[in-house]
Design a protein around this motif. Structure first.
Motif, PDB file in Angstrom:
ATOM      1  N   LEU A 146       0.818  -1.216   0.000  1.00 17.54           N
ATOM      2  CA  LEU A 146       0.000   0.000   0.000  1.00 17.54           C
ATOM      3  C   LEU A 146       0.846   1.258   0.000  1.00 17.54           C
ATOM      4  O   LEU A 146       0.313   2.361   0.101  1.00 17.54           O
ATOM      5  CB  LEU A 146      -0.913   0.003   1.238  1.00 17.54           C
ATOM      6  CG  LEU A 146      -1.867  -1.188   1.347  1.00 17.54           C
ATOM      7  CD1 LEU A 146      -2.587  -1.157   2.681  1.00 17.54           C
ATOM      8  CD2 LEU A 146      -2.869  -1.189   0.198  1.00 17.54           C
ATOM      9  N   ASP A 147       2.144   1.091  -0.153  1.00 19.48           N
ATOM     10  CA  ASP A 147       3.053   2.235  -0.116  1.00 19.48           C
ATOM     11  C   ASP A 147       3.212   2.832  -1.513  1.00 19.48           C
ATOM     12  O   ASP A 147       4.280   2.803  -2.110  1.00 19.48           O
ATOM     13  CB  ASP A 147       4.406   1.808   0.449  1.00 19.48           C
ATOM     14  CG  ASP A 147       5.301   3.008   0.740  1.00 19.48           C
ATOM     15  OD1 ASP A 147       4.758   4.127   0.840  1.00 19.48           O
ATOM     16  OD2 ASP A 147       6.525   2.834   0.845  1.00 19.48           O
ATOM     17  N   PHE A 148       2.129   3.342  -2.062  1.00 20.96           N
ATOM     18  CA  PHE A 148       2.143   4.009  -3.359  1.00 20.96           C
ATOM     19  C   PHE A 148       0.925   4.915  -3.420  1.00 20.96           C
ATOM     20  O   PHE A 148       0.115   4.953  -2.485  1.00 20.96           O
ATOM     21  CB  PHE A 148       2.115   2.986  -4.507  1.00 20.96           C
ATOM     22  CG  PHE A 148       0.809   2.234  -4.622  1.00 20.96           C
ATOM     23  CD1 PHE A 148      -0.138   2.606  -5.556  1.00 20.96           C
ATOM     24  CD2 PHE A 148       0.524   1.160  -3.782  1.00 20.96           C
ATOM     25  CE1 PHE A 148      -1.339   1.925  -5.657  1.00 20.96           C
ATOM     26  CE2 PHE A 148      -0.671   0.476  -3.874  1.00 20.96           C
ATOM     27  CZ  PHE A 148      -1.600   0.863  -4.817  1.00 20.96           C
ATOM     28  N   SER A 149       0.796   5.647  -4.476  1.00 25.63           N
ATOM     29  CA  SER A 149      -0.376   6.509  -4.633  1.00 25.63           C
ATOM     30  C   SER A 149      -0.895   6.389  -6.063  1.00 25.63           C
ATOM     31  O   SER A 149      -0.121   6.179  -6.999  1.00 25.63           O
ATOM     32  CB  SER A 149      -0.041   7.972  -4.320  1.00 25.63           C
ATOM     33  OG  SER A 149       0.968   8.444  -5.196  1.00 25.63           O
ATOM     34  N   ILE A 150      -2.200   6.495  -6.207  1.00 27.67           N
ATOM     35  CA  ILE A 150      -2.845   6.435  -7.510  1.00 27.67           C
ATOM     36  C   ILE A 150      -3.089   7.859  -7.968  1.00 27.67           C
ATOM     37  O   ILE A 150      -3.840   8.601  -7.332  1.00 27.67           O
ATOM     38  CB  ILE A 150      -4.169   5.658  -7.438  1.00 27.67           C
ATOM     39  CG1 ILE A 150      -3.928   4.244  -6.876  1.00 27.67           C
ATOM     40  CG2 ILE A 150      -4.827   5.579  -8.804  1.00 27.67           C
ATOM     41  CD1 ILE A 150      -5.199   3.496  -6.573  1.00 27.67           C
ATOM     42  N   VAL A 151      -2.449   8.244  -9.056  1.00 31.40           N
ATOM     43  CA  VAL A 151      -2.568   9.612  -9.566  1.00 31.40           C
ATOM     44  C   VAL A 151      -3.667   9.642 -10.624  1.00 31.40           C
ATOM     45  O   VAL A 151      -3.530   9.041 -11.699  1.00 31.40           O
ATOM     46  CB  VAL A 151      -1.233  10.107 -10.163  1.00 31.40           C
ATOM     47  CG1 VAL A 151      -1.386  11.533 -10.663  1.00 31.40           C
ATOM     48  CG2 VAL A 151      -0.123  10.017  -9.126  1.00 31.40           C
ATOM     49  N   ALA A 152      -4.755  10.318 -10.318  1.00 30.85           N
ATOM     50  CA  ALA A 152      -5.844  10.456 -11.287  1.00 30.85           C
ATOM     51  C   ALA A 152      -5.480  11.522 -12.315  1.00 30.85           C
ATOM     52  O   ALA A 152      -4.772  12.489 -12.015  1.00 30.85           O
ATOM     53  CB  ALA A 152      -7.153  10.827 -10.578  1.00 30.85           C
ATOM     54  N   LEU A 153      -5.953  11.318 -13.554  1.00 31.65           N
ATOM     55  CA  LEU A 153      -5.725  12.311 -14.596  1.00 31.65           C
ATOM     56  C   LEU A 153      -6.596  13.531 -14.326  1.00 31.65           C
ATOM     57  O   LEU A 153      -7.430  13.539 -13.420  1.00 31.65           O
ATOM     58  CB  LEU A 153      -6.044  11.697 -15.968  1.00 31.65           C
ATOM     59  CG  LEU A 153      -5.252  10.416 -16.295  1.00 31.65           C
ATOM     60  CD1 LEU A 153      -5.689   9.867 -17.642  1.00 31.65           C
ATOM     61  CD2 LEU A 153      -3.766  10.700 -16.318  1.00 31.65           C
ATOM     62  N   MET A 169      -9.685   4.640  -1.212  1.00 30.65           N
ATOM     63  CA  MET A 169      -9.742   3.305  -0.618  1.00 30.65           C
ATOM     64  C   MET A 169      -8.343   2.839  -0.230  1.00 30.65           C
ATOM     65  O   MET A 169      -8.137   2.296   0.862  1.00 30.65           O
ATOM     66  CB  MET A 169     -10.366   2.315  -1.605  1.00 30.65           C
ATOM     67  CG  MET A 169     -10.467   0.890  -1.088  1.00 30.65           C
ATOM     68  SD  MET A 169     -10.935  -0.292  -2.361  1.00 30.65           S
ATOM     69  CE  MET A 169      -9.427  -0.348  -3.344  1.00 30.65           C
ATOM     70  N   ARG A 170      -7.354   3.066  -1.124  1.00 26.94           N
ATOM     71  CA  ARG A 170      -5.973   2.660  -0.811  1.00 26.94           C
ATOM     72  C   ARG A 170      -5.453   3.395   0.427  1.00 26.94           C
ATOM     73  O   ARG A 170      -4.834   2.808   1.311  1.00 26.94           O
ATOM     74  CB  ARG A 170      -5.060   2.947  -2.004  1.00 26.94           C
ATOM     75  CG  ARG A 170      -3.611   2.519  -1.784  1.00 26.94           C
ATOM     76  CD  ARG A 170      -2.656   3.386  -2.529  1.00 26.94           C
ATOM     77  NE  ARG A 170      -2.683   4.764  -2.099  1.00 26.94           N
ATOM     78  CZ  ARG A 170      -2.082   5.235  -1.018  1.00 26.94           C
ATOM     79  NH1 ARG A 170      -1.379   4.436  -0.242  1.00 26.94           N
ATOM     80  NH2 ARG A 170      -2.184   6.517  -0.683  1.00 26.94           N
ATOM     81  N   ALA A 171      -5.727   4.709   0.468  1.00 26.44           N
ATOM     82  CA  ALA A 171      -5.265   5.492   1.618  1.00 26.44           C
ATOM     83  C   ALA A 171      -5.927   5.008   2.909  1.00 26.44           C
ATOM     84  O   ALA A 171      -5.273   4.920   3.957  1.00 26.44           O
ATOM     85  CB  ALA A 171      -5.567   6.973   1.389  1.00 26.44           C
ATOM     86  N   ALA A 172      -7.236   4.672   2.829  1.00 28.30           N
ATOM     87  CA  ALA A 172      -7.923   4.166   4.018  1.00 28.30           C
ATOM     88  C   ALA A 172      -7.353   2.817   4.441  1.00 28.30           C
ATOM     89  O   ALA A 172      -7.156   2.568   5.638  1.00 28.30           O
ATOM     90  CB  ALA A 172      -9.425   4.048   3.745  1.00 28.30           C
ATOM     91  N   LEU A 173      -7.075   1.947   3.451  1.00 26.15           N
ATOM     92  CA  LEU A 173      -6.484   0.651   3.774  1.00 26.15           C
ATOM     93  C   LEU A 173      -5.089   0.824   4.374  1.00 26.15           C
ATOM     94  O   LEU A 173      -4.713   0.128   5.328  1.00 26.15           O
ATOM     95  CB  LEU A 173      -6.406  -0.217   2.516  1.00 26.15           C
ATOM     96  CG  LEU A 173      -7.722  -0.792   2.003  1.00 26.15           C
ATOM     97  CD1 LEU A 173      -7.509  -1.500   0.671  1.00 26.15           C
ATOM     98  CD2 LEU A 173      -8.330  -1.758   3.013  1.00 26.15           C
TER      99      LEU A 173
END
Length: 407
Positions: A146-153, A169-173
């Motif tokens: 979970l040590d990453f981030s999803i960058v939305a366009l 969701m990733r940040a909450a997890l």
């Protein structure tokens, strides 16, 4: 230039539905242009081929004659003709028909090809990158990474919103995972400290038990036996208190927070009464600010207050001061004493479970759980707990409690 950029921005922010419709409309217009161009080209080729036939076979299929009606010549110079195609070679006739067939076939073929190309372009430009990001993120989440981030366009369409929701969701997890590991680490530390602290009284009890077995009743007086039993009883009582405290710490995560609308004035009055009672012969003062009602769990706040005041009273020389304030939608509780304050190590580790400073280590009644319990309860109430020292050198502990929605 600014209007062009704004228009491009609006186009990029179109929803997927309207983006797909736009791609298909453009594909239809392009297909129509191609088909019309092909139709005109094939018609031109057919006309040129027909003109060449006229020049080559005109004399064969158009012949002069006379028009005779009732035996009289009405027109002397007329032409009658047969079909030109009867005089054209088969291969040239097939070429002429091919141009016509191309015209007919081009309509469905060109339209299908253009729509397929539009679909492929729509996928590559609108769906491919977001779907790849979702696939990669789902794979890493499945592997507990979970040590990453999803960058939305920055398009703002449905896929970007889905990516944003997945990032939440990733940040909450990740937050839940960090909290779980923190709890596990604290529990591990608690168990290690528990085992360590039990070792001494158990060793003492074992020693006295062996002593009694070895020397009772022949070599021990009644007074010595009573004295030994009293020492053993004190250590047993300490073990009972220790295990009770351990059980209380283990149940902290199960404490239910039940907010209710509470008058701050009534909460302050109860703090003043309990603070004076806990401090006993020490001087106790309560400073406060803010009025109205607070949506808080009053019992939980008073529990933290009692722990902080009793902890301060243990180390205070002459006085304990509490400061209770309302700061917007938050209650702030600060407790100070005029003792020696926290050591440098204590400032870093005072809220850890079973941490005891050098002075605490000599106190058999102190197990190092008071501030840990206060911190856990404050966090359950949406706040925090911070330790420090006053300018005069005494200890200062500040707890905050956020207002919570009423159930």
């Amino acid at each position: 230039m600014g209007k062009v950029k704004a228009r491009k921005r609006r186009l990029r922010r179109l929803s997927l539905k309207w983006s797909f419709v736009l791609y298909e409309i453009i594909s239809v217009l392009v297909a129509l242009s191609i088909v019309l161009a092909l139709t005109a080209l094939c018609a031109n080729l057919q006309n040129r081929l027909y003109d060449s036939w006229e020049q080559r076979f005109g004399a064969d299929y158009r012949k002069p004659g006379q028009l005779v009606v009732d035996g009289e010549v009405v027109a002397e110079q007329i032409y009658y003709s047969s079909s030109l195609f009867e005089h054209v070679p088969a291969e040239e006739h097939d070429l002429y028909n091919l141009y016509g067939a191309v015209t007919l076939i081009s309509y469905p073929v060109v339209f299908i090809i253009c729509m397929l190309i539009a679909g492929i372009l729509f996928y590559r430009r609108k769906l491919k990158a977001p779907l790849k990001a979702v696939e990669q993120a789902a794979g890493r989440i499945a592997q507990n990474d979970l040590d990453f981030s999803i960058v939305a366009l920055e398009n703002g369409n449905e896929m970007d919103r889905a990516l944003g929701a997945m990032e939440k969701m990733r940040a909450a997890l990740a937050s839940s995972s960090r909290e779980m590991w923190r709890m596990l680490e604290e529990r591990r530390q608690m168990q290690a400290a528990f085992s360590h602290d039990l070792r001494t009284p158990l060793t003492i009890l074992r020693g006295y038990s062996d002593f009694l077995k070895k020397y009772f009743p022949d070599r021990l007086t009644r007074e010595k036996v009573v004295e030994t039993l009293e020492v053993m009883d004190s250590h047993i009582a300490r073990l009972e208190r220790y295990t009770a405290t351990m059980g209380e710490a283990a149940r902290l995560e199960e404490v239910a927070v039940s907010p209710a609308r509470t008058p701050i004035k009534a909460l302050r009055a109860q703090m003043a009464a309990e603070g004076a009672l806990v401090c006993g012969g020490l001087s106790f003062s309560l400073e406060s600010g803010g009025e109205g009602d607070a949506d808080v769990d009053a019992a939980l706040i008073l529990r933290v207050f009692d722990n902080l005041v009793s902890n301060a009273a243990r180390y205070a020389k002459t006085k304990v001061t509490a400061i209770f304030l309302r700061l917007g939608e938050t209650l702030s509780l600060t407790v100070e004493d005029d003792g020696s304050g926290f050591s440098p190590e204590g400032l870093k580790r005072a809220v850890e479970p079973y941490f005891r400073d050098k002075a605490d280590a000599r106190d058999g009644e102190h197990f190092g759980l008071g501030l840990y319990i206060c911190r856990t309860l404050a966090e359950r109430h949406g706040g925090s707990l911070v330790v420090g020292n006053t300018p005069e050198g005494g200890a200062r502990v500040r707890a905050t409690f956020k207002f919570l929605p009423l159930q």
